[in-house]
Design an enzyme around this catalytic site. Structure first.
Site, PDB file in Angstrom:
ATOM      1  NE  ARG A  24      -4.748   3.881  -6.243  1.00 44.77           N
ATOM      2  CZ  ARG A  24      -4.327   2.621  -6.419  1.00 44.77           C
ATOM      3  NH1 ARG A  24      -4.185   2.119  -7.610  1.00 44.77           N
ATOM      4  NH2 ARG A  24      -4.058   1.887  -5.379  1.00 44.77           N
ATOM      5  CG  ASN A  57      -0.602   5.384  -1.150  1.00 43.52           C
ATOM      6  OD1 ASN A  57      -1.387   5.043  -2.024  1.00 43.52           O
ATOM      7  ND2 ASN A  57      -0.936   5.451   0.133  1.00 43.52           N
ATOM      8  CD  GLU A 106      -3.034  -0.928   0.157  1.00 45.18           C
ATOM      9  OE1 GLU A 106      -3.079   0.104  -0.541  1.00 45.18           O
ATOM     10  OE2 GLU A 106      -3.791  -1.892  -0.019  1.00 45.18           O
TER      11      GLU A 106
END
Ligand SMILES: Nc1ncnc2c1ncn2[C@@H]1O[C@H](COP(=O)(O)OP(=O)(O)O)[C@@H](O)[C@H]1O
Ligand SMILES: [Mg+2]
Lengths: 106, 144
Positions: free
Chosen positions: B106, B52, B48
């Site tokens: 997203r 990002n 994650e």
């Protein structure tokens, strides 16, 4: 990573094999959508997670996007064979209110 | 907490490295005799945070992603994932479930997932300077 598409009667099943992340989602998405758009007499799209070895929140976007595509075409979506962890991640999105979502062995 | 081992790595913000980076951290951490579940938690939070950096921090460029993974004597693992990208204007808003500045594919649940699979999550960011995400997890390990 690979996607195997099978159709039986009115149900198209897409079995995803390997890891689902931001890097792999585009090719998984294209494989499912290409088959789904070309298929005839399909009323339900089933995404099978039994061979998925990893998933992060990118998997939510993948499933949500397929739900929208199916819904726009008047079809249903079902997600099956999620691992305990993938099920927990998937549920954070509230997708289970829109589509049937089940764990491995259910 | 006494530090017993540390991994530092720097790599390009290319999406092909998402898989590599979570595997590298997980395999470094496996010295702690973790359960399969704990290993999965580590892979998920790293994936994650690294994603990002790639999709948000370095949105239109390729930059460096810095990971430090520290193992402490008491079984705590601390992972910091740092970028020198665009930074986050409002960290509190960014961390809210379902908030995303990108839309499309997203889900806005990356921080929620990081929070849910770790014990502690801290985000420090400055616009134009970059972002540091620090995650801590206590490893209970396999019951002997
Ligand atoms: N490293 C980063 N650099 C800049 N912005 C970031 C970074 N990480 C997260 N963000 C911001 O925080 C928001 C929420 O992140 P996240 O919860 O992972 O959701 P998503 O990635 O699906 O948008 C992002 O949409 C982005 O605006
Ligand atoms: Mg994210």
């Amino acid at each position: 990573m690979s996607v195997t598409i099978k159709q039986k009667n009115n149900i198209m099943t897409a079995q995803i094999k390997g890891e689902i992340d931001h890097h792999t989602v585009p090719s998984i998405r294209d494989a499912i959508d290409d088959a789904f758009v070309c298929a005839e007499n399909v009323t339900e799209l089933v995404i099978d997670f039994s061979e998925v070895t990893f998933m992060d929140s990118s998997g939510i976007g993948l499933v949500m996007g397929r739900y929208k595509l199916a819904f726009a075409n008047g079809k249903a979506l079902r997600v099956i064979n999620l691992s305990e962890r993938d099920y927990k991640i998937m549920k954070m999105s509230g997708i289970e209110k829109l589509a049937k979502v089940s764990k491995k062995g259910e | 907490m006494r530090k017993i081992n540390q991994l530092k790595m720097i790599f390009d913000s290319r999406s092909i490295n998402e898989s590599f980076s979570r595997m590298a951290v997980a395999s470094f951490c496996s010295q702690l005799d973790m359960t399969v579940d704990e290993l999965g938690d580590i892979k998920t939070v790293v994936s994650e945070a690294v994603t990002n950096c790639i999709v948000h921090a370095y949105r239109n460029e390729i930059g460096n992603i810095y990971i430090t993974c520290t193992v402490f004597e008491n079984g705590v693992i601390r992972i910091t994932i740092r970028d020198k990208g665009c930074g986050i204007e409002n960290v509190k808003q960014a961390m809210e479930p379902l908030y995303t500045s990108l839309g499309g594919d997203r889900s806005g649940l990356g921080f929620s997932v990081m929070e849910s699979f770790s014990d502690k999550l801290k985000v420090r960011s400055k616009v134009g300077v970059g972002t540091t995400v620090t995650i801590e997890k206590k490893i209970m390990g396999k019951v002997k």
